[in-house]
Design a protein around this motif. Structure first.
Motif, mmCIF file in Angstrom:
data_model
loop_
_atom_site.group_PDB
_atom_site.id
_atom_site.type_symbol
_atom_site.label_atom_id
_atom_site.label_comp_id
_atom_site.label_asym_id
_atom_site.label_seq_id
_atom_site.Cartn_x
_atom_site.Cartn_y
_atom_site.Cartn_z
ATOM 1 N N UNK B 77 29.943 53.233 54.654
ATOM 2 C CA UNK B 77 29.165 54.477 54.767
ATOM 3 C C UNK B 77 27.835 54.207 55.464
ATOM 4 N N UNK B 78 27.118 53.170 55.006
ATOM 5 C CA UNK B 78 25.811 52.878 55.586
ATOM 6 C C UNK B 78 25.950 52.296 56.986
ATOM 7 N N UNK B 79 26.933 51.417 57.170
ATOM 8 C CA UNK B 79 27.095 50.727 58.445
ATOM 9 C C UNK B 79 27.484 51.669 59.572
ATOM 10 N N UNK B 80 28.470 52.523 59.313
ATOM 11 C CA UNK B 80 28.975 53.382 60.376
ATOM 12 C C UNK B 80 28.059 54.570 60.659
ATOM 13 N N UNK B 81 27.054 54.819 59.809
ATOM 14 C CA UNK B 81 26.079 55.872 60.133
ATOM 15 C C UNK B 81 24.763 55.247 60.609
ATOM 16 N N UNK B 82 24.379 54.115 60.004
ATOM 17 C CA UNK B 82 23.112 53.459 60.365
ATOM 18 C C UNK B 82 23.074 53.038 61.818
ATOM 19 N N UNK B 83 24.253 52.778 62.401
ATOM 20 C CA UNK B 83 24.328 52.412 63.805
ATOM 21 C C UNK B 83 23.769 53.498 64.708
ATOM 22 N N UNK B 84 23.846 54.747 64.263
ATOM 23 C CA UNK B 84 23.347 55.850 65.099
ATOM 24 C C UNK B 84 21.838 55.837 65.214
ATOM 25 N N UNK B 85 21.149 55.279 64.189
ATOM 26 C CA UNK B 85 19.695 55.155 64.284
ATOM 27 C C UNK B 85 19.378 54.176 65.422
ATOM 28 N N UNK B 86 20.096 53.047 65.456
ATOM 29 C CA UNK B 86 19.885 52.063 66.525
ATOM 30 C C UNK B 86 20.192 52.674 67.888
ATOM 31 N N UNK B 87 21.288 53.416 67.949
ATOM 32 C CA UNK B 87 21.699 54.043 69.198
ATOM 33 C C UNK B 87 20.634 55.035 69.682
ATOM 34 N N UNK B 88 20.114 55.842 68.756
ATOM 35 C CA UNK B 88 19.164 56.894 69.128
ATOM 36 C C UNK B 88 17.810 56.323 69.530
ATOM 37 N N UNK B 89 17.385 55.231 68.853
ATOM 38 C CA UNK B 89 16.045 54.699 69.094
ATOM 39 C C UNK B 89 16.026 53.632 70.179
ATOM 40 N N UNK B 90 17.124 52.865 70.263
ATOM 41 C CA UNK B 90 17.073 51.683 71.121
ATOM 42 C C UNK B 90 17.880 51.796 72.413
ATOM 43 N N UNK B 91 18.897 52.669 72.450
ATOM 44 C CA UNK B 91 19.746 52.659 73.638
ATOM 45 C C UNK B 91 19.895 54.003 74.359
ATOM 46 N N UNK B 92 20.306 55.038 73.636
ATOM 47 C CA UNK B 92 20.780 56.272 74.290
ATOM 48 C C UNK B 92 19.804 56.872 75.316
#
Lengths: 88, 594
Positions: B77-92
């Motif tokens: 639950x935490x892993x598959x949603x927490x990745x979106x924070x990284x995606x939104x802040x660091x990559x997208x």
């Protein structure tokens, strides 16, 4: 590349990196912290038949992640305008 | 009307909808095919990203993983949603600003190295192909169970539908079909959950019902669940039983892996502006969270329902009788699922009752001896059937079951299409145009993208029909590759101006190789059985399981890239300027028509 780098580009990037760091500290605190490592410390606070750490692991962390992404988007879009680097 | 007819109506209607969208959203240019013309609204893109991301694993398997392990599997639950924070802040936002069509193209340009691009393409294709096999087998299983056709027929029907909208529509067709598929899958997931939550707790919101009161006993639901599972010798549902360090590392690996999966990243190339990419990541997580906040409730409630079905008089009374299983309609689901080979029971001691308990537990062994039991009699319960069987277990109406069938297929098909798109853009844009035929015309590239898509579908269908024995293991491989090679390269490309071509290539290869070797040491070399030297129960390094190793691979990648870059020629001025320009949103519009 047609776009020019604004003179205060450094300040803009610093503000961005600071915002990212603050957000990632909260990100880690709610998931790795409240959800896993600090769960024993929070075991005194009960939530619906279990403790706060369990709630953070299965619900709370996801809700905080959501808040973080929207906060970051709002704050950055504002910073873009302040530093004049937004898309016209 | 019998259940199969209802299922056919639901699945047929959803497929007709997808084909209709395919005809409406045809791709006219490479920009349409790779990035839907960069005209997708951030909310629409968020919804499509959610469908793209939530695969057969999220829809079918995740609640079962949580149900039978409890708290420790909160990692998903935490892993598959927490990745979106990284995606939104660091990559997208930065990759959108860069304004190209594939993840590998960014790596190739930023590190001014065709080798770096090639390494990224290989990682991308291996990760996506391994991931797509699971989706295709999922399509076959869902068809086989709900529509009473063979797995092969089911898979072929699914492949034809994906072919229709992916080959002609490209990213544009896939995006709008994914929006429809999201609507189908989220209804299919939440409607049964709402019914079950109402039955058990009286609360229509499953996420609140999970922490609510179990009406039949008057206890809080989770307390009740902890009580009955421990009375049967299983470990407490809400307790932490596994290793804490591995749990942390596994969560982190899932997060980094999620942020590094190319088929998810490329969805953010479709929005018009950098600001939209930031919002869109938030919307994606909103739509994902609707399922992910519900999943733990589905898991806990299903575990409670199943346990109570086997112990109708309570865990201290008599177990359910064989006649009751055969005659009571509440147990009809057991016979249906027994036929699939995913559920099995056996009256070992011949007492006419089916005792379901943990026969490895010392206290339960004592009780078994006293009562004449001969081991756990629920001999097989595949956790993957939990979500699909849930509406039947809870005795919900036939149309809910039809909806779940359509939802499971929507989840598998939408992810398969996203992966196939990632593969075909990498082949036509990075390999054909980028390497072998740089002079190719726009029309020629569009044709080659369509051919690559068609070939990918044929290959994926073949692999779905003849899944390699290691199919189940390969999700760890996909996440490991994404975490150890793709994510660090992208992040360093944006956040550091010091990493040069050699550093990036050495870092990606180092991360990739240590992760592959660590996985192979535990799962067997190239997943060939019995060639492993260690097991995940007793891993090589401390308590680090091979599934948790992606984060370690990422650290190896970062360190290697820094060290090698420091020892070799610095980054040229024009690349520094490229990085500076990726960091500011202004000018994203001009990058659109390159």
């Amino acid at each position: 590349m047609a776009d020019k780098i604004p003179t205060d580009g450094v300040a803009y990037w610093k503000a961005n990196v600071r915002l990212i760091l603050i957000s990632l500290v909260i990100w880690a605190l709610v998931s790795f912290g409240f959800g896993i490592l600090l769960r024993p410390a929070l075991s005194g606070i009960s939530v619906g038949g279990t403790d706060l750490g369990f709630w953070f692991a299965q619900q709370g962390s996801i809700l905080v992640f959501l808040g973080l992404i929207f906060f970051y988007a709002w704050r950055m879009n504002k910073l873009d305008r302040q530093f004049g680097v937004d898309e016209e | 009307m019998d259940q199969t007819t209802i299922n056919i109506i639901f699945v047929g209607a959803s497929f007709a909808l997808y084909i209709g969208i395919a005809i409406w959203a045809r791709a006219g240019s490479t920009s349409d095919f790779y990035a839907a013309g960069r005209g997708v609204h951030p909310v629409t893109n968020g919804m499509a990203t959610a469908a793209d991301w939530m695969s057969a694993a999220s829809f079918i398997s995740m609640a079962g993983l949580i149900a039978f392990t409890g708290y420790d599997n909160s990692t998903y639950l935490m892993g598959w949603t927490g990745g979106y924070v990284l995606l939104a802040l660091l990559l997208a936002p930065y990759l959108r600003k860069f304004g190209k069509y594939t993840v590998s193209e960014f790596i190739g340009d930023r590190f001014y190295s065709p080798t770096a691009r090639l390494v990224a393409v290989i990682c991308l294709i291996v990760a996506s192909v391994t991931y797509v096999i699971g989706q295709m087998t999922g399509v076959g299983v869902a068809f086989g169970r709900f529509l009473e056709v063979s797995n092969t027929t089911g898979l072929l029907i699914g492949a034809v539908v994906v072919f229709a909208y992916a080959v002609f529509g490209g990213m544009k067709g896939v995006t709008y079909t994914q929006v429809a598929q999201y609507c189908v899958l989220i209804m299919a997931y939440t409607i049964p959950a709402i019914f079950i939550s109402l039955q058990l707790t009286g609360n229509p919101i499953p996420a609140l019902g999970l922490f609510g009161e179990h009406q039949a006993s008057g206890q809080p639901l989770l307390e009740r669940l902890d009580q009955i599972v421990t009375e049967l010798g299983f470990s407490e549902y809400t307790a932490h039983n596994g290793d804490t360090f591995n749990m942390l590392l596994f969560t982190l690996s899932l997060m980094i892996g999620t942020a590094g999966l190319p088929h998810v990243i490329m969805r953010f190339f479709t929005v018009p502006r950098v600001a939209d990419a930031r919002w869109s990541a938030g919307w994606a997580l909103v739509f994902i969270a609707l399922l992910y906040l519900t999943a733990p409730a589905v898991g806990a409630m299903a575990r409670l329902n199943i346990t109570e079905l086997f112990w109708p008089e309570g865990t201290n009374g008599q177990a359910v009788s064989v006649e009751q299983i055969a005659e009571d309609p509440a147990y009809d689901w057991m016979a249906t699922w027994q036929q699939t080979g995913l559920l099995g029971w056996e009256d070992k001691n011949g007492d006419g009752r089916i005792q379901f308990y943990n026969d490895a537990d010392a206290d339960m062994q004592a009780r078994a001896e006293a009562e004449g039991w001969n081991g756990n009699e629920l001999t097989n319960f595949n956790r993957d059937i939990l979500v699909l069987a849930n509406p039947e277990i809870a005795n919900l109406p036939g149309w809910v079951i039809g909806l779940v069938a359509a939802g499971g297929l929507a989840a598998a098909l939408s992810t398969a299409a996203g992966l196939l798109l990632a593969i075909s853009s990498a082949v036509s844009h990075d390999l054909v145009k980028g390497r072998f035929a740089p002079e190719i015309s726009e029309k020629g590239e569009l044709l080659s993208a369509r051919i690559a898509m068609a070939v990918s579908i044929v290959v994926a269908t073949y692999l779905g029909l003849n899944p390699p024995g290691f199919a189940a293991q390969t999700v760890a491989l996909a996440f490991g590759l994404a975490a150890a090679s793709i994510f660090p390269a992208l992040m360093m490309g944006i956040f550091s101006t010091k990493i040069n071509n050699r550093g990036a290539v050495a870092g990606m290869l180092a991360g990739l190789i240590v992760t592959l070797v660590y996985i192979f040491l535990h799962k067997g070399w190239f997943f060939i059985p019995d060639t492993n030297s260690f097991t995940d129960a007793d891993p090589l390094l401390g308590t680090i399981k091979s599934t948790s190793f992606g984060a370690v691979g990422a650290v190896v990648n970062f360190v290697t890239a820094y060290v090698v870059s420091a020892m070799t020629k610095p980054v040229p001025q024009e690349i520094r300027e490229l990085v500076e320009s990726v960091r500011v949103p202004r000018g994203a519009g001009t990058a659109q028509d390159h």
